[in-house]
Design a protein around this motif. Structure first.
Motif, PDB file in Angstrom:
ATOM      1  N   GLY A   1      36.475  36.602  30.920  1.00 12.88           N
ATOM      2  CA  GLY A   1      37.125  37.716  31.596  1.00 12.88           C
ATOM      3  C   GLY A   1      37.735  37.297  32.920  1.00 12.88           C
ATOM      4  O   GLY A   1      38.312  36.208  33.049  1.00 12.88           O
ATOM      5  N   ASP A   2      37.590  38.154  33.909  1.00 15.59           N
ATOM      6  CA  ASP A   2      38.192  37.917  35.232  1.00 15.59           C
ATOM      7  C   ASP A   2      37.566  36.683  35.882  1.00 15.59           C
ATOM      8  O   ASP A   2      36.359  36.621  36.096  1.00 15.59           O
ATOM      9  N   LYS A   3      38.408  35.693  36.208  1.00 13.39           N
ATOM     10  CA  LYS A   3      37.900  34.453  36.798  1.00 13.39           C
ATOM     11  C   LYS A   3      37.286  34.666  38.177  1.00 13.39           C
ATOM     12  O   LYS A   3      36.524  33.820  38.657  1.00 13.39           O
ATOM     13  N   SER A   4      37.620  35.792  38.812  1.00  8.69           N
ATOM     14  CA  SER A   4      37.058  36.051  40.140  1.00  8.69           C
ATOM     15  C   SER A   4      35.557  36.279  40.080  1.00  8.69           C
ATOM     16  O   SER A   4      34.876  36.242  41.106  1.00  8.69           O
ATOM     17  N   ASP A   5      35.029  36.516  38.868  1.00  3.87           N
ATOM     18  CA  ASP A   5      33.585  36.701  38.719  1.00  3.87           C
ATOM     19  C   ASP A   5      32.844  35.378  38.591  1.00  3.87           C
ATOM     20  O   ASP A   5      31.609  35.347  38.643  1.00  3.87           O
ATOM     21  N   GLN A   6      33.565  34.286  38.410  1.00  4.56           N
ATOM     22  CA  GLN A   6      32.912  32.987  38.252  1.00  4.56           C
ATOM     23  C   GLN A   6      32.391  32.485  39.598  1.00  4.56           C
ATOM     24  O   GLN A   6      33.041  32.650  40.630  1.00  4.56           O
TER      25      GLN A   6
ATOM     26  N   ASP B   1      34.458  45.356  37.228  1.00  2.00           N
ATOM     27  CA  ASP B   1      35.711  44.964  36.587  1.00  2.00           C
ATOM     28  C   ASP B   1      36.571  46.164  36.215  1.00  2.00           C
ATOM     29  O   ASP B   1      37.798  46.057  36.116  1.00  2.00           O
ATOM     30  N   ASP B   2      35.937  47.335  35.997  1.00  2.00           N
ATOM     31  CA  ASP B   2      36.704  48.535  35.639  1.00  2.00           C
ATOM     32  C   ASP B   2      37.210  49.287  36.868  1.00  2.00           C
ATOM     33  O   ASP B   2      37.794  50.365  36.757  1.00  2.00           O
TER      34      ASP B   2
ATOM     35  N   HIS C   1      28.801  38.979  39.396  1.00  2.00           N
ATOM     36  CA  HIS C   1      30.167  39.025  39.925  1.00  2.00           C
ATOM     37  C   HIS C   1      30.499  37.750  40.705  1.00  2.00           C
ATOM     38  O   HIS C   1      31.512  37.702  41.399  1.00  2.00           O
TER      39      HIS C   1
END
Length: 402
Positions: free
Chosen positions: A307-312, A334-335, A376
């Motif tokens: 999903g969103d790479k900002s959570d890595q 994310d939502d 997150h």
């Protein structure tokens, strides 16, 4: 015998001569008195002139002011005299700054008193500007100044004549007009020594041993660099004051929450003997204290990989910003919905909000939880294990994520 007639003629002639001689004497006396009176009057006028005018051969600050009044001399000096000294390309240059008052009438009056005589004379009087002479002396000395700038075990010999193109001296202070070469030199020193954003080999722990495999890591917020702006001012001040050495360690900077340098003169590639290591692949965490593994956790959960790479959880070398207990973590899901999660222990290491903390809400602590159901970006730690991490983690110590 001479006839009576001839005798009478001679007597008349003698009388005429006597009259003429007397007349000449009287005229000479009159002319002498007149000349004397004129001389006396001239001397009086000269003495009066000397009370308000300079002697003929007087020079103040390089400007001839002979036969001028104090007011006119002041005006002429302020219009003509050099009043600024500059060091330009290793040469002292004198010039006139029209916006600057060179001399006051009170100062000119002092020079007037020094040269004043009862009557004008042709003696030469020369008065130089003490402030301009001081400026020339200071600038000449500055041109020969040098400073040893010591940083990271290296010594850089910085010479004013090579690094300063233009500097003025006035009112007891140096005003550096062109020191771009100095800035460029310090930027070069920074590039040669900075550890920020630099990659290097580092041995990470394995199990309970601090010596595991060697990997390549990259400093992100962790590290240090030469604070060029601050060092630039320090070097110029050293040039001005005659200081011979500067400790470059006093002019460093860092990135992130704290702009202080991190890891300067520390062993182990600047990491030192106290640090945190997080393995994304193994989902493990180590806290190393005094070169030994103090804490080893085998079941942490890092940021979600899909999903969103900002959570890595970001890889690299960071550092602990601060420690807070308890704390509330706030952000967005994310939502787009907001969250506010209470934690007992919070140890952030990135400005984006990643850190170490307990996660009482988490139920999945498996080795694969981070792939689709991770955090997150933070490193989640079991509530029962987080206290020993908290007790061993130190503010500003490095966090290595790989």
């Amino acid at each position: 015998m001479e006839s009576r007639r001839n005798l009478h003629k001679r007597n008349n002639r003698n009388n005429i001569i006597l009259v003429l001689v007397g007349l000449v004497a009287v005229l000479a006396l009159i002319f002498g008195v007149v000349a004397h009176n004129k001389r006396v009057q001239g001397e009086a006028r000269a003495r009066k002139f000397a009370t308000t005018h300079f002697n003929p051969n007087v020079t103040i600050y390089g400007v001839k002011v002979g036969n001028l009044t104090v007011a006119k001399a002041t005006k002429k000096i302020n219009e003509k005299a050099n009043n600024t000294a500059s060091l330009v390309d290793n040469k002292v240059v004198l010039s006139r700054n029209a916006a600057k008052t060179t001399i006051s009438s009170a100062e000119v009056a002092k020079y007037f008193k020094k040269q004043h005589t009862e009557s004008p004379n042709n003696k030469t009087y020369t008065y130089e500007s003490a402030s301009l002479n001081e400026a020339k002396s200071k600038l000449t000395a500055l041109d020969q100044a040098s400073v040893e700038f010591k940083v990271n075990g290296k010594t850089y010999d910085l010479k004013a004549k090579d690094l300063v193109n233009k500097v003025e001296y006035q009112d007891g202070k140096f005003n550096f007009k062109d020191d771009k070469k100095l800035a460029n030199k310090l930027e070069q020193i920074d590039r040669e020594n900075t550890t920020i954003k630099k990659s290097y080999k580092f041995t990470v722990p394995s199990g309970s041993s601090v010596k595991g495999k060697t990997i390549t890591v990259k400093n992100e917020s962790y590290g240090w660099g030469v604070y060029v702006k601050k060092a630039r001012e320090a070097v110029k001040e050293a040039f001005a004051n005659g200081t011979k050495q500067l400790d470059g360690g006093n002019y460093l900077y860092g990135l992130g929450y704290s702009t202080y340098p991190h890891g300067y003169q520390e062993s182990n590639h600047g990491i030192g003997q106290n640090y945190v290591v997080v393995s994304l692949k193994k989902q493990e965490l180590w806290v190393v204290r005094h070169g030994q593994v103090a804490v080893h956790l085998t079941d942490v959960v890092t940021g979600t990989m899909t999903g969103d790479k900002s959570d890595q959880t970001p890889k690299g070398v960071w550092y602990i910003h601060y420690k807070e207990s308890p704390s509330v973590l706030r952000g967005y899901n994310d939502d787009g919905s907001k969250y506010a999660s209470k934690v007992q222990y919070w140890m952030p290491f990135t400005l984006s909000g990643c850190g170490l903390h307990d996660a009482s809400w988490r139920t999945d602590w498996s080795k694969t939880a981070y792939l689709k159901g991770g955090s997150h970006g933070c490193v989640n730690i079991k509530p029962g294990e987080v206290k020993k991490v908290w007790d061993n983690v130190i503010k500003n110590e490095p966090v290595i994520v790989y």
